[in-house]
Design a protein around this motif. Structure first.
Motif, PDB file in Angstrom:
ATOM      1  N   UNK A 464       0.828  -1.201   0.000  1.00  0.00           N
ATOM      2  CA  UNK A 464       0.000   0.000   0.000  1.00  0.00           C
ATOM      3  C   UNK A 464       0.866   1.255   0.000  1.00  0.00           C
ATOM      4  N   UNK A 465       1.985   1.210   0.711  1.00  0.00           N
ATOM      5  CA  UNK A 465       2.894   2.352   0.724  1.00  0.00           C
ATOM      6  C   UNK A 465       3.483   2.577  -0.668  1.00  0.00           C
ATOM      7  N   UNK A 466       3.841   1.489  -1.353  1.00  0.00           N
ATOM      8  CA  UNK A 466       4.354   1.620  -2.713  1.00  0.00           C
ATOM      9  C   UNK A 466       3.337   2.307  -3.614  1.00  0.00           C
ATOM     10  N   UNK A 467       2.067   1.908  -3.507  1.00  0.00           N
ATOM     11  CA  UNK A 467       1.037   2.534  -4.328  1.00  0.00           C
ATOM     12  C   UNK A 467       0.890   4.015  -3.988  1.00  0.00           C
ATOM     13  N   UNK A 468       0.951   4.335  -2.707  1.00  0.00           N
ATOM     14  CA  UNK A 468       0.843   5.739  -2.297  1.00  0.00           C
ATOM     15  C   UNK A 468       2.003   6.559  -2.852  1.00  0.00           C
ATOM     16  N   UNK A 469       3.190   5.977  -2.855  1.00  0.00           N
ATOM     17  CA  UNK A 469       4.341   6.672  -3.432  1.00  0.00           C
ATOM     18  C   UNK A 469       4.113   6.940  -4.916  1.00  0.00           C
ATOM     19  N   UNK A 470       3.658   5.915  -5.616  1.00  0.00           N
ATOM     20  CA  UNK A 470       3.585   6.009  -7.073  1.00  0.00           C
ATOM     21  C   UNK A 470       2.472   6.942  -7.554  1.00  0.00           C
ATOM     22  N   UNK A 471       1.329   6.969  -6.840  1.00  0.00           N
ATOM     23  CA  UNK A 471       0.268   7.879  -7.299  1.00  0.00           C
ATOM     24  C   UNK A 471       0.654   9.339  -7.051  1.00  0.00           C
ATOM     25  N   UNK A 472       1.644   9.564  -6.177  1.00  0.00           N
ATOM     26  CA  UNK A 472       2.129  10.924  -5.963  1.00  0.00           C
ATOM     27  C   UNK A 472       3.277  11.278  -6.903  1.00  0.00           C
ATOM     28  N   UNK A 473       3.639  10.324  -7.780  1.00  0.00           N
ATOM     29  CA  UNK A 473       4.686  10.585  -8.743  1.00  0.00           C
ATOM     30  C   UNK A 473       6.075  10.188  -8.285  1.00  0.00           C
ATOM     31  N   UNK A 474       6.180   9.598  -7.088  1.00  0.00           N
ATOM     32  CA  UNK A 474       7.478   9.148  -6.593  1.00  0.00           C
ATOM     33  C   UNK A 474       7.735   7.714  -7.044  1.00  0.00           C
ATOM     34  N   UNK A 476       9.022   3.886  -6.575  1.00  0.00           N
ATOM     35  CA  UNK A 476       9.062   2.993  -5.402  1.00  0.00           C
ATOM     36  C   UNK A 476      10.377   3.166  -4.670  1.00  0.00           C
ATOM     37  N   UNK A 477      10.322   3.274  -3.357  1.00  0.00           N
ATOM     38  CA  UNK A 477      11.528   3.535  -2.578  1.00  0.00           C
ATOM     39  C   UNK A 477      11.404   2.900  -1.195  1.00  0.00           C
ATOM     40  N   UNK A 478      12.246   1.918  -0.910  1.00  0.00           N
ATOM     41  CA  UNK A 478      12.370   1.288   0.408  1.00  0.00           C
ATOM     42  C   UNK A 478      11.080   0.618   0.881  1.00  0.00           C
ATOM     43  N   UNK A 479      10.313   0.057  -0.035  1.00  0.00           N
ATOM     44  CA  UNK A 479       9.117  -0.679   0.382  1.00  0.00           C
ATOM     45  C   UNK A 479       9.319  -2.191   0.336  1.00  0.00           C
TER      46      UNK A 479
END
Length: 559
Positions: A464-474, A476-479
Protein backbone atom coordinates in the motif's frame (compact mmCIF):
# COMPACT_ATOMS: atom_id res chain seq x y z
CA UNK A 1 -8.18 -3.05 51.50
CA UNK A 2 -5.13 -1.45 49.93
CA UNK A 3 -4.98 0.78 46.85
CA UNK A 4 -4.33 -2.08 44.43
CA UNK A 5 -7.10 -4.25 45.88
CA UNK A 6 -9.63 -1.42 45.66
CA UNK A 7 -8.57 -0.74 42.07
CA UNK A 8 -9.07 -4.36 41.04
CA UNK A 9 -12.44 -4.53 42.81
CA UNK A 10 -13.70 -1.39 41.04
CA UNK A 11 -12.53 -2.63 37.64
CA UNK A 12 -14.29 -5.97 38.12
CA UNK A 13 -17.51 -4.27 39.27
CA UNK A 14 -17.40 -2.06 36.16
CA UNK A 15 -17.41 -5.11 33.89
CA UNK A 16 -13.70 -5.44 33.12
CA UNK A 17 -12.87 -9.14 32.74
CA UNK A 18 -9.16 -9.07 32.00
CA UNK A 19 -6.11 -6.83 32.03
CA UNK A 20 -3.46 -7.20 29.32
CA UNK A 21 0.10 -6.23 30.13
CA UNK A 22 3.67 -6.95 31.16
CA UNK A 23 4.79 -7.22 34.81
CA UNK A 24 7.12 -4.54 36.15
CA UNK A 25 8.42 -3.24 39.43
CA UNK A 26 6.04 -0.27 39.62
CA UNK A 27 2.93 -2.42 39.03
CA UNK A 28 3.86 -5.58 40.91
CA UNK A 29 1.46 -4.66 43.71
CA UNK A 30 -1.43 -4.47 41.24
CA UNK A 31 -0.52 -7.84 39.75
CA UNK A 32 -0.39 -9.35 43.24
CA UNK A 33 -3.88 -8.01 43.95
CA UNK A 34 -5.09 -9.62 40.71
CA UNK A 35 -3.42 -12.90 41.72
CA UNK A 36 -5.34 -13.00 45.00
CA UNK A 37 -8.84 -12.77 43.51
CA UNK A 38 -10.83 -14.66 40.87
CA UNK A 39 -12.98 -12.00 39.17
CA UNK A 40 -10.32 -10.48 36.93
CA UNK A 41 -7.73 -12.24 34.76
CA UNK A 42 -4.24 -10.97 34.00
CA UNK A 43 -3.11 -11.76 30.45
CA UNK A 44 0.65 -11.55 30.09
CA UNK A 45 1.70 -10.27 26.66
CA UNK A 46 5.18 -9.86 25.21
CA UNK A 47 4.86 -6.15 24.45
CA UNK A 48 2.66 -3.52 26.10
CA UNK A 49 1.60 -2.18 22.69
CA UNK A 50 0.15 -5.61 21.93
CA UNK A 51 -1.68 -5.53 25.26
CA UNK A 52 -3.26 -2.16 24.45
CA UNK A 53 -4.25 -3.37 20.96
CA UNK A 54 -5.82 -6.49 22.47
CA UNK A 55 -7.79 -4.40 24.97
CA UNK A 56 -8.91 -2.06 22.20
CA UNK A 57 -10.12 -4.95 20.02
CA UNK A 58 -11.99 -6.52 22.94
CA UNK A 59 -13.71 -3.23 23.75
CA UNK A 60 -14.68 -2.63 20.10
CA UNK A 61 -16.20 -6.08 19.75
CA UNK A 62 -17.99 -6.29 23.10
CA UNK A 63 -18.81 -2.66 23.82
CA UNK A 64 -17.66 -3.34 27.40
CA UNK A 65 -14.64 -1.76 29.08
CA UNK A 66 -11.32 -3.56 28.74
CA UNK A 67 -8.03 -2.79 30.47
CA UNK A 68 -4.28 -2.84 29.98
CA UNK A 69 -1.33 -2.14 32.25
CA UNK A 70 2.25 -0.93 31.88
CA UNK A 71 4.95 -0.19 34.41
CA UNK A 72 6.64 3.16 34.95
CA UNK A 73 8.54 4.79 32.09
CA UNK A 74 8.90 2.61 29.00
CA UNK A 75 6.06 0.26 29.96
CA UNK A 76 3.60 3.13 30.02
CA UNK A 77 5.03 4.64 26.84
CA UNK A 78 4.61 1.35 24.97
CA UNK A 79 0.86 1.44 25.62
CA UNK A 80 0.37 4.63 23.65
CA UNK A 81 -0.16 3.37 20.10
CA UNK A 82 -2.79 0.84 21.12
CA UNK A 83 -4.51 3.44 23.28
CA UNK A 84 -4.63 5.89 20.39
CA UNK A 85 -6.30 3.13 18.39
CA UNK A 86 -8.97 2.86 21.10
CA UNK A 87 -9.37 6.64 21.18
CA UNK A 88 -9.75 6.88 17.40
CA UNK A 89 -12.40 4.14 17.28
CA UNK A 90 -14.27 5.20 20.45
CA UNK A 91 -13.48 2.04 22.42
CA UNK A 92 -13.76 2.11 26.25
CA UNK A 93 -10.32 1.15 27.54
CA UNK A 94 -8.86 1.73 31.00
CA UNK A 95 -5.07 2.05 31.15
CA UNK A 96 -3.26 1.40 34.43
CA UNK A 97 0.28 2.74 34.60
CA UNK A 98 2.93 2.54 37.25
CA UNK A 99 4.99 5.53 38.33
CA UNK A 100 8.10 6.22 40.41
CA UNK A 101 7.57 6.80 44.13
CA UNK A 102 5.98 10.07 45.19
CA UNK A 103 9.20 11.31 46.75
CA UNK A 104 10.94 11.00 43.37
CA UNK A 105 8.33 12.85 41.33
CA UNK A 106 9.84 15.88 39.66
CA UNK A 107 13.45 14.84 40.33
CA UNK A 108 14.27 13.27 36.94
CA UNK A 109 14.49 9.92 38.68
CA UNK A 110 15.17 6.60 36.98
CA UNK A 111 12.23 5.81 34.63
CA UNK A 112 10.35 8.96 35.64
CA UNK A 113 8.14 10.27 32.84
CA UNK A 114 5.54 13.02 33.11
CA UNK A 115 2.67 10.63 32.40
CA UNK A 116 0.00 13.31 32.89
CA UNK A 117 1.52 15.20 29.96
CA UNK A 118 2.27 12.07 27.92
CA UNK A 119 -1.32 10.80 27.94
CA UNK A 120 -3.05 14.16 27.68
CA UNK A 121 -3.92 13.79 23.99
CA UNK A 122 -5.27 10.25 24.22
CA UNK A 123 -7.43 10.17 27.34
CA UNK A 124 -10.94 11.29 28.24
CA UNK A 125 -9.92 11.08 31.90
CA UNK A 126 -6.55 10.75 33.59
CA UNK A 127 -5.33 11.01 37.15
CA UNK A 128 -2.24 10.20 39.22
CA UNK A 129 -3.13 8.82 42.64
CA UNK A 130 -0.93 10.50 45.29
CA UNK A 131 -3.09 9.83 48.37
CA UNK A 132 -4.83 6.56 49.32
CA UNK A 133 -7.91 8.62 50.15
CA UNK A 134 -8.37 9.29 46.41
CA UNK A 135 -9.46 5.69 46.01
CA UNK A 136 -11.92 4.36 45.07
CA UNK A 137 -13.17 7.68 43.65
CA UNK A 138 -10.47 7.97 40.98
CA UNK A 139 -11.01 4.39 39.82
CA UNK A 140 -14.78 4.83 39.72
CA UNK A 141 -14.51 8.07 37.74
CA UNK A 142 -12.09 6.45 35.29
CA UNK A 143 -14.40 3.50 34.64
CA UNK A 144 -17.43 5.73 34.18
CA UNK A 145 -15.58 8.14 31.90
CA UNK A 146 -14.33 5.33 29.67
CA UNK A 147 -17.84 3.90 29.32
CA UNK A 148 -19.84 7.11 29.08
CA UNK A 149 -17.45 8.92 26.72
CA UNK A 150 -16.32 5.81 24.82
CA UNK A 151 -12.62 6.44 25.14
CA UNK A 152 -9.43 5.91 27.13
CA UNK A 153 -9.25 6.56 30.86
CA UNK A 154 -5.90 6.39 32.69
CA UNK A 155 -5.04 5.71 36.31
CA UNK A 156 -1.41 6.21 37.33
CA UNK A 157 -0.26 4.78 40.66
CA UNK A 158 3.21 5.51 42.14
CA UNK A 159 4.93 2.37 43.33
CA UNK A 160 5.06 3.43 47.01
CA UNK A 161 1.30 3.90 47.34
CA UNK A 162 0.08 0.62 45.86
CA UNK A 163 0.07 -1.29 49.14
CA UNK A 164 -1.20 1.51 51.39
CA UNK A 165 -4.58 1.03 53.05
CA UNK A 166 -7.64 2.86 51.75
CA UNK A 167 -9.90 4.16 54.54
CA UNK A 168 -13.34 2.64 53.93
CA UNK A 169 -12.35 1.52 50.44
CA UNK A 170 -14.44 -1.62 50.60
CA UNK A 171 -17.60 0.43 51.20
CA UNK A 172 -17.79 2.00 47.74
CA UNK A 173 -17.52 0.49 44.30
CA UNK A 174 -18.84 1.01 40.79
CA UNK A 175 -21.26 -1.09 38.81
CA UNK A 176 -21.18 -1.34 35.03
CA UNK A 177 -23.02 1.49 33.32
CA UNK A 178 -26.17 0.59 31.43
CA UNK A 179 -26.63 3.28 28.75
CA UNK A 180 -30.24 3.64 27.62
CA UNK A 181 -31.28 4.71 24.15
CA UNK A 182 -31.64 8.43 23.61
CA UNK A 183 -34.47 9.56 21.32
CA UNK A 184 -34.19 12.57 19.01
CA UNK A 185 -36.62 15.46 19.46
CA UNK A 186 -39.98 15.12 17.68
CA UNK A 187 -39.56 18.49 15.97
CA UNK A 188 -36.26 17.44 14.46
CA UNK A 189 -37.70 14.11 13.35
CA UNK A 190 -40.48 15.98 11.57
CA UNK A 191 -37.93 18.20 9.80
CA UNK A 192 -35.90 15.16 8.78
CA UNK A 193 -39.00 13.39 7.47
CA UNK A 194 -39.82 16.42 5.30
CA UNK A 195 -36.26 16.45 3.89
CA UNK A 196 -36.64 12.79 2.95
CA UNK A 197 -40.05 13.36 1.37
CA UNK A 198 -38.70 16.28 -0.69
CA UNK A 199 -35.70 14.33 -2.00
CA UNK A 200 -35.51 12.35 -5.22
CA UNK A 201 -32.18 10.54 -4.78
CA UNK A 202 -31.55 9.75 -1.11
CA UNK A 203 -28.59 7.67 0.10
CA UNK A 204 -28.07 6.21 3.57
CA UNK A 205 -24.60 5.73 5.03
CA UNK A 206 -24.14 3.47 8.09
CA UNK A 207 -21.36 2.60 10.48
CA UNK A 208 -21.05 0.79 13.81
CA UNK A 209 -23.68 2.99 15.43
CA UNK A 210 -26.33 1.26 13.32
CA UNK A 211 -25.33 -2.32 14.18
CA UNK A 212 -28.01 -2.92 16.81
CA UNK A 213 -30.80 -1.57 14.60
CA UNK A 214 -29.75 -2.51 11.08
CA UNK A 215 -33.15 -4.13 10.42
CA UNK A 216 -34.82 -0.78 11.08
CA UNK A 217 -32.37 0.98 8.74
CA UNK A 218 -33.09 -1.56 6.00
CA UNK A 219 -36.83 -1.10 6.53
CA UNK A 220 -36.44 2.68 6.09
CA UNK A 221 -34.30 2.20 2.98
CA UNK A 222 -36.90 -0.14 1.48
CA UNK A 223 -39.69 2.32 2.22
CA UNK A 224 -38.00 5.27 0.51
CA UNK A 225 -36.16 3.30 -2.18
CA UNK A 226 -32.60 4.23 -1.25
CA UNK A 227 -29.22 2.53 -1.51
CA UNK A 228 -27.13 1.93 1.62
CA UNK A 229 -23.38 2.47 1.74
CA UNK A 230 -21.17 1.69 4.71
CA UNK A 231 -17.78 2.50 6.12
CA UNK A 232 -15.06 -0.12 6.41
CA UNK A 233 -15.71 -0.38 10.15
CA UNK A 234 -19.28 -1.49 9.34
CA UNK A 235 -18.12 -4.51 7.34
CA UNK A 236 -20.17 -6.77 9.64
CA UNK A 237 -23.27 -4.55 9.89
CA UNK A 238 -24.89 -5.23 6.50
CA UNK A 239 -23.60 -7.89 4.10
CA UNK A 240 -22.63 -6.70 0.63
CA UNK A 241 -24.90 -9.36 -0.82
CA UNK A 242 -28.00 -7.49 0.37
CA UNK A 243 -29.90 -5.96 -2.54
CA UNK A 244 -29.81 -2.47 -0.99
CA UNK A 245 -26.12 -2.56 -0.03
CA UNK A 246 -23.68 -0.83 -2.36
CA UNK A 247 -20.71 -2.01 -0.28
CA UNK A 248 -17.99 -0.04 1.42
CA UNK A 249 -17.16 3.59 0.77
CA UNK A 250 -13.88 5.48 0.76
CA UNK A 251 -10.43 4.75 -0.58
CA UNK A 252 -11.04 1.00 -0.20
CA UNK A 253 -14.67 1.12 -1.28
CA UNK A 254 -16.61 0.18 -4.39
CA UNK A 255 -17.56 2.08 -7.54
CA UNK A 256 -21.22 1.47 -6.64
CA UNK A 257 -20.85 3.30 -3.32
CA UNK A 258 -19.13 6.21 -5.08
CA UNK A 259 -22.03 6.37 -7.55
CA UNK A 260 -24.61 6.38 -4.72
CA UNK A 261 -22.79 9.16 -2.87
CA UNK A 262 -21.90 11.37 -5.84
CA UNK A 263 -25.39 11.41 -7.35
CA UNK A 264 -27.54 11.71 -4.23
CA UNK A 265 -29.56 14.81 -3.39
CA UNK A 266 -29.99 13.76 0.26
CA UNK A 267 -27.45 12.03 2.49
CA UNK A 268 -28.65 10.34 5.68
CA UNK A 269 -25.71 9.59 8.01
CA UNK A 270 -26.78 6.93 10.50
CA UNK A 271 -24.36 6.31 13.37
CA UNK A 272 -21.25 7.21 11.38
CA UNK A 273 -18.34 9.54 11.97
CA UNK A 274 -16.82 8.81 8.54
CA UNK A 275 -13.66 10.98 8.57
CA UNK A 276 -12.69 11.17 4.88
CA UNK A 277 -13.98 14.51 3.63
CA UNK A 278 -12.83 13.88 0.06
CA UNK A 279 -15.28 10.99 -0.22
CA UNK A 280 -18.36 12.97 0.74
CA UNK A 281 -20.53 14.12 -2.20
CA UNK A 282 -19.76 17.32 -4.05
CA UNK A 283 -22.45 19.84 -4.89
CA UNK A 284 -23.91 20.23 -1.43
CA UNK A 285 -26.82 17.77 -1.19
CA UNK A 286 -29.11 18.09 1.81
CA UNK A 287 -27.92 16.04 4.79
CA UNK A 288 -29.37 14.50 7.93
CA UNK A 289 -27.15 13.05 10.64
CA UNK A 290 -28.12 10.77 13.54
CA UNK A 291 -25.67 10.55 16.43
CA UNK A 292 -25.90 10.41 20.22
CA UNK A 293 -22.81 12.63 20.56
CA UNK A 294 -23.59 16.31 19.79
CA UNK A 295 -19.92 17.02 19.01
CA UNK A 296 -20.11 14.76 15.95
CA UNK A 297 -23.18 16.34 14.40
CA UNK A 298 -22.03 18.20 11.29
CA UNK A 299 -18.32 18.06 12.00
CA UNK A 300 -17.47 16.07 8.84
CA UNK A 301 -20.14 17.33 6.43
CA UNK A 302 -22.62 20.26 6.59
CA UNK A 303 -26.02 19.03 7.72
CA UNK A 304 -29.53 20.44 7.44
CA UNK A 305 -30.98 18.40 10.31
CA UNK A 306 -29.15 16.94 13.29
CA UNK A 307 -30.95 14.14 15.14
CA UNK A 308 -29.35 13.97 18.58
CA UNK A 309 -29.93 10.45 19.83
CA UNK A 310 -29.30 6.81 19.04
CA UNK A 311 -29.90 5.45 15.58
CA UNK A 312 -32.60 2.90 16.45
CA UNK A 313 -35.20 5.25 17.97
CA UNK A 314 -34.50 7.92 15.33
CA UNK A 315 -34.97 5.54 12.41
CA UNK A 316 -38.12 4.09 13.95
CA UNK A 317 -39.39 7.64 14.38
CA UNK A 318 -38.73 8.34 10.71
CA UNK A 319 -40.51 5.14 9.71
CA UNK A 320 -43.62 6.48 11.45
CA UNK A 321 -43.42 9.78 9.55
CA UNK A 322 -42.16 8.92 6.05
CA UNK A 323 -44.61 7.63 3.42
CA UNK A 324 -43.78 4.73 1.13
CA UNK A 325 -42.18 5.79 -2.14
CA UNK A 326 -42.83 3.96 -5.37
CA UNK A 327 -40.09 5.73 -7.33
CA UNK A 328 -37.03 3.48 -7.58
CA UNK A 329 -35.11 4.99 -10.52
CA UNK A 330 -32.12 6.15 -8.48
CA UNK A 331 -31.89 2.89 -6.54
CA UNK A 332 -32.09 0.88 -9.75
CA UNK A 333 -29.30 2.95 -11.27
CA UNK A 334 -27.13 2.27 -8.22
CA UNK A 335 -27.92 -1.44 -8.44
CA UNK A 336 -26.78 -1.45 -12.08
CA UNK A 337 -23.52 0.18 -10.98
CA UNK A 338 -23.18 -2.51 -8.32
CA UNK A 339 -23.77 -5.27 -10.87
CA UNK A 340 -21.03 -3.82 -13.08
CA UNK A 341 -18.67 -3.64 -10.09
CA UNK A 342 -19.45 -7.22 -9.05
CA UNK A 343 -18.74 -8.47 -12.57
CA UNK A 344 -15.33 -6.78 -12.53
CA UNK A 345 -14.67 -7.98 -8.99
CA UNK A 346 -15.60 -11.52 -9.92
CA UNK A 347 -13.02 -11.57 -12.71
CA UNK A 348 -10.32 -10.74 -10.16
CA UNK A 349 -11.58 -13.09 -7.46
CA UNK A 350 -11.89 -16.16 -9.64
CA UNK A 351 -8.42 -16.02 -11.19
CA UNK A 352 -7.40 -19.67 -10.90
CA UNK A 353 -3.70 -19.52 -11.61
CA UNK A 354 -0.41 -18.79 -9.85
CA UNK A 355 0.89 -16.54 -8.46
CA UNK A 356 -2.10 -16.46 -6.14
CA UNK A 357 -4.24 -13.36 -6.49
CA UNK A 358 -4.88 -11.68 -3.12
CA UNK A 359 -8.45 -10.92 -4.25
CA UNK A 360 -9.07 -14.64 -4.74
CA UNK A 361 -7.49 -15.45 -1.38
CA UNK A 362 -9.73 -12.94 0.42
CA UNK A 363 -12.83 -14.32 -1.28
CA UNK A 364 -12.01 -17.92 -0.39
CA UNK A 365 -11.25 -17.08 3.25
CA UNK A 366 -14.69 -15.51 3.58
CA UNK A 367 -16.41 -18.41 1.83
CA UNK A 368 -14.67 -21.15 3.81
CA UNK A 369 -14.62 -19.55 7.28
CA UNK A 370 -16.91 -20.78 10.03
CA UNK A 371 -20.26 -18.89 10.18
CA UNK A 372 -19.36 -17.84 13.75
CA UNK A 373 -15.92 -16.47 12.83
CA UNK A 374 -14.54 -13.18 14.07
CA UNK A 375 -12.30 -11.49 11.50
CA UNK A 376 -9.52 -9.16 12.62
CA UNK A 377 -7.78 -7.26 9.84
CA UNK A 378 -4.38 -5.57 9.92
CA UNK A 379 -3.47 -2.39 8.04
CA UNK A 380 -1.86 -2.33 4.60
CA UNK A 381 -2.64 -3.74 1.17
CA UNK A 382 -4.35 -6.61 2.99
CA UNK A 383 -7.01 -4.11 4.14
CA UNK A 384 -7.90 -3.33 0.52
CA UNK A 385 -8.22 -6.99 -0.48
CA UNK A 386 -10.33 -7.82 2.57
CA UNK A 387 -12.52 -4.71 2.36
CA UNK A 388 -13.50 -5.33 -1.25
CA UNK A 389 -13.34 -9.06 -1.69
CA UNK A 390 -13.99 -10.94 1.56
CA UNK A 391 -17.66 -11.59 2.32
CA UNK A 392 -18.69 -11.06 5.95
CA UNK A 393 -22.15 -12.29 6.94
CA UNK A 394 -23.71 -11.79 10.39
CA UNK A 395 -23.36 -13.31 12.94
CA UNK A 396 -19.74 -13.13 11.81
CA UNK A 397 -17.92 -10.12 13.26
CA UNK A 398 -15.19 -7.88 11.90
CA UNK A 399 -12.82 -5.35 13.41
CA UNK A 400 -9.62 -3.52 12.56
CA UNK A 401 -7.60 -0.44 13.44
CA UNK A 402 -10.08 1.89 11.79
CA UNK A 403 -9.40 5.59 12.11
CA UNK A 404 -5.82 5.21 13.36
CA UNK A 405 -5.04 2.53 10.74
CA UNK A 406 -2.02 1.22 12.59
CA UNK A 407 0.01 -1.67 11.27
CA UNK A 408 0.61 -4.42 13.81
CA UNK A 409 -3.00 -4.59 15.04
CA UNK A 410 -3.89 -7.96 13.50
CA UNK A 411 -2.34 -10.52 15.86
CA UNK A 412 -2.91 -8.64 19.16
CA UNK A 413 -6.44 -7.78 18.06
CA UNK A 414 -7.09 -11.46 17.38
CA UNK A 415 -5.92 -12.31 20.89
CA UNK A 416 -8.37 -9.82 22.38
CA UNK A 417 -11.15 -11.18 20.16
CA UNK A 418 -10.48 -14.81 21.06
CA UNK A 419 -10.22 -14.26 24.82
CA UNK A 420 -13.40 -12.17 24.94
CA UNK A 421 -15.37 -14.61 22.76
CA UNK A 422 -14.46 -18.12 23.98
CA UNK A 423 -15.50 -20.87 21.62
CA UNK A 424 -15.62 -18.67 18.52
CA UNK A 425 -12.92 -19.10 15.85
CA UNK A 426 -10.87 -16.01 15.07
CA UNK A 427 -9.25 -15.29 11.70
CA UNK A 428 -6.49 -12.68 11.60
CA UNK A 429 -5.85 -11.28 8.13
CA UNK A 430 -2.38 -9.79 8.08
CA UNK A 431 0.32 -8.68 5.69
CA UNK A 432 3.95 -9.67 6.03
CA UNK A 433 4.76 -6.08 6.97
CA UNK A 434 2.16 -5.77 9.72
CA UNK A 435 2.79 -9.19 11.23
CA UNK A 436 6.54 -8.63 11.41
CA UNK A 437 5.96 -5.57 13.63
CA UNK A 438 4.52 -7.46 16.62
CA UNK A 439 5.03 -11.17 15.92
CA UNK A 440 6.20 -12.23 19.39
CA UNK A 441 2.70 -12.38 20.84
CA UNK A 442 2.06 -15.50 18.83
CA UNK A 443 3.56 -16.99 22.01
CA UNK A 444 0.64 -15.50 23.94
CA UNK A 445 -1.85 -17.15 21.58
CA UNK A 446 -0.03 -20.49 22.01
CA UNK A 447 0.09 -20.15 25.78
CA UNK A 448 -3.68 -19.71 25.95
CA UNK A 449 -4.36 -22.26 23.17
CA UNK A 450 -6.47 -19.72 21.31
CA UNK A 451 -8.33 -20.77 18.12
CA UNK A 452 -6.64 -18.13 15.97
CA UNK A 453 -5.87 -18.67 12.29
CA UNK A 454 -3.33 -16.21 10.90
CA UNK A 455 -3.66 -15.75 7.14
CA UNK A 456 -0.54 -13.95 5.88
CA UNK A 457 -1.00 -12.09 2.58
CA UNK A 458 2.71 -12.26 1.83
CA UNK A 459 3.71 -10.03 -1.09
CA UNK A 460 7.25 -9.32 0.12
CA UNK A 461 6.75 -5.57 0.42
CA UNK A 462 4.78 -2.69 1.88
CA UNK A 463 2.38 -2.77 -1.04
CA UNK A 464 0.00 0.00 0.00
CA UNK A 465 2.89 2.35 0.72
CA UNK A 466 4.35 1.62 -2.71
CA UNK A 467 1.04 2.53 -4.33
CA UNK A 468 0.84 5.74 -2.30
CA UNK A 469 4.34 6.67 -3.43
CA UNK A 470 3.59 6.01 -7.07
CA UNK A 471 0.27 7.88 -7.30
CA UNK A 472 2.13 10.92 -5.96
CA UNK A 473 4.69 10.59 -8.74
CA UNK A 474 7.48 9.15 -6.59
CA UNK A 475 9.25 5.98 -7.72
CA UNK A 476 9.06 2.99 -5.40
CA UNK A 477 11.53 3.53 -2.58
CA UNK A 478 12.37 1.29 0.41
CA UNK A 479 9.12 -0.68 0.38
CA UNK A 480 10.66 -4.10 -0.33
CA UNK A 481 10.84 -6.39 2.70
CA UNK A 482 13.52 -8.94 3.44
CA UNK A 483 12.09 -12.46 3.28
CA UNK A 484 11.09 -13.98 6.61
CA UNK A 485 10.22 -17.60 7.32
CA UNK A 486 6.89 -17.13 9.08
CA UNK A 487 6.11 -20.85 9.13
CA UNK A 488 9.28 -21.84 10.98
CA UNK A 489 8.75 -18.92 13.33
CA UNK A 490 5.24 -20.18 14.10
CA UNK A 491 6.55 -23.71 14.69
CA UNK A 492 9.24 -22.39 17.02
CA UNK A 493 6.51 -20.64 19.05
CA UNK A 494 4.59 -23.90 19.41
CA UNK A 495 1.92 -23.07 16.81
CA UNK A 496 1.22 -24.96 13.62
CA UNK A 497 1.92 -23.57 10.20
CA UNK A 498 1.99 -24.12 6.49
CA UNK A 499 3.14 -22.25 3.39
CA UNK A 500 1.32 -22.23 0.06
CA UNK A 501 2.44 -20.55 -3.15
CA UNK A 502 0.52 -22.58 -5.72
CA UNK A 503 -3.13 -21.90 -6.49
CA UNK A 504 -3.77 -25.63 -6.83
CA UNK A 505 -3.20 -26.18 -3.10
CA UNK A 506 -4.87 -23.05 -1.74
CA UNK A 507 -8.30 -24.42 -0.86
CA UNK A 508 -6.85 -27.50 0.82
CA UNK A 509 -4.50 -25.33 2.88
CA UNK A 510 -7.31 -22.95 3.87
CA UNK A 511 -9.57 -25.78 4.96
CA UNK A 512 -6.76 -27.20 7.09
CA UNK A 513 -5.98 -23.82 8.65
CA UNK A 514 -9.55 -22.77 9.38
CA UNK A 515 -10.56 -25.87 11.38
CA UNK A 516 -7.73 -25.84 13.91
CA UNK A 517 -8.53 -25.43 17.61
CA UNK A 518 -5.22 -23.71 18.33
CA UNK A 519 -2.99 -21.11 16.67
CA UNK A 520 -2.25 -21.86 13.02
CA UNK A 521 -0.28 -19.66 10.61
CA UNK A 522 -0.88 -19.96 6.87
CA UNK A 523 1.75 -18.10 4.84
CA UNK A 524 0.25 -17.43 1.39
CA UNK A 525 2.61 -16.04 -1.25
CA UNK A 526 0.39 -13.66 -3.22
CA UNK A 527 1.11 -11.85 -6.46
CA UNK A 528 3.31 -8.85 -5.54
CA UNK A 529 2.33 -6.96 -8.69
CA UNK A 530 -1.36 -6.61 -7.85
CA UNK A 531 -2.38 -2.95 -7.65
CA UNK A 532 -4.67 -1.56 -4.95
CA UNK A 533 -6.68 0.88 -7.06
CA UNK A 534 -9.10 3.41 -5.51
CA UNK A 535 -12.75 3.18 -6.62
CA UNK A 536 -12.43 6.52 -8.41
CA UNK A 537 -9.16 7.32 -10.19
CA UNK A 538 -8.33 11.00 -10.52
CA UNK A 539 -6.31 12.35 -13.43
CA UNK A 540 -3.57 13.52 -11.06
CA UNK A 541 -3.26 10.00 -9.63
CA UNK A 542 -3.02 8.42 -13.08
CA UNK A 543 -0.40 10.98 -14.13
CA UNK A 544 1.58 10.46 -10.93
CA UNK A 545 1.49 6.69 -11.30
CA UNK A 546 2.70 6.88 -14.92
CA UNK A 547 5.46 9.30 -13.95
CA UNK A 548 6.60 7.01 -11.13
CA UNK A 549 6.77 4.02 -13.48
CA UNK A 550 8.90 6.00 -15.92
CA UNK A 551 11.27 6.94 -13.10
CA UNK A 552 11.45 3.30 -11.97
CA UNK A 553 12.21 2.20 -15.55
CA UNK A 554 15.08 4.66 -16.03
CA UNK A 555 16.41 3.92 -12.52
CA UNK A 556 17.37 0.48 -13.83
CA UNK A 557 20.00 2.20 -15.98
CA UNK A 558 21.30 4.42 -13.22
CA UNK A 559 19.52 7.50 -14.59
Amino acid sequence: MNVAEVLVEVLADAGVQRIYGVPGDAVNGVLDAIRRQDRLEFVQVRHEEAGAFAASAEAKLTGLPAACIGTAGPGAIHLLNGLYDARADHAPVIAITGQVSRANLGTDAHQEIDLDALFQGVEVYGQTVVHPEQMPDVAIRACRAAQARRGVARITIPEDIVSESVPGGEQRSSSAIEVGEQTAAAEQLARAAKCIADSQRPTIMVERGARACVDDVVALAQRIGTPIVRSLQAEDVLPDSHELSMGGHGLLGTTASVHAMEHCDLLLLAGTDFPYREFYPDGGPAAIQIDHDPERLGRRFPIDVGLLGHVGPAVRGLLERVPERGERTFLEGCQKSKAHWEKLRGMLEHADHSPIHPQHLARRVGELADPQSIFVCDTGAVTAWVARHMPVTPPQRFTLSGNLASMGFGLPGAIGAALSHPGRPVVALVGDGGLSMLPSDLLTAVRHELPITLIVFNNGKLGLIQMEQEVEGFPENETALQAFDFVNFALSCGARGRRVDDHEWLDEALREALVQDGPFLLDVRVNPDEITLPPRIQASQAFGFGLAKLKEFFAQFGS
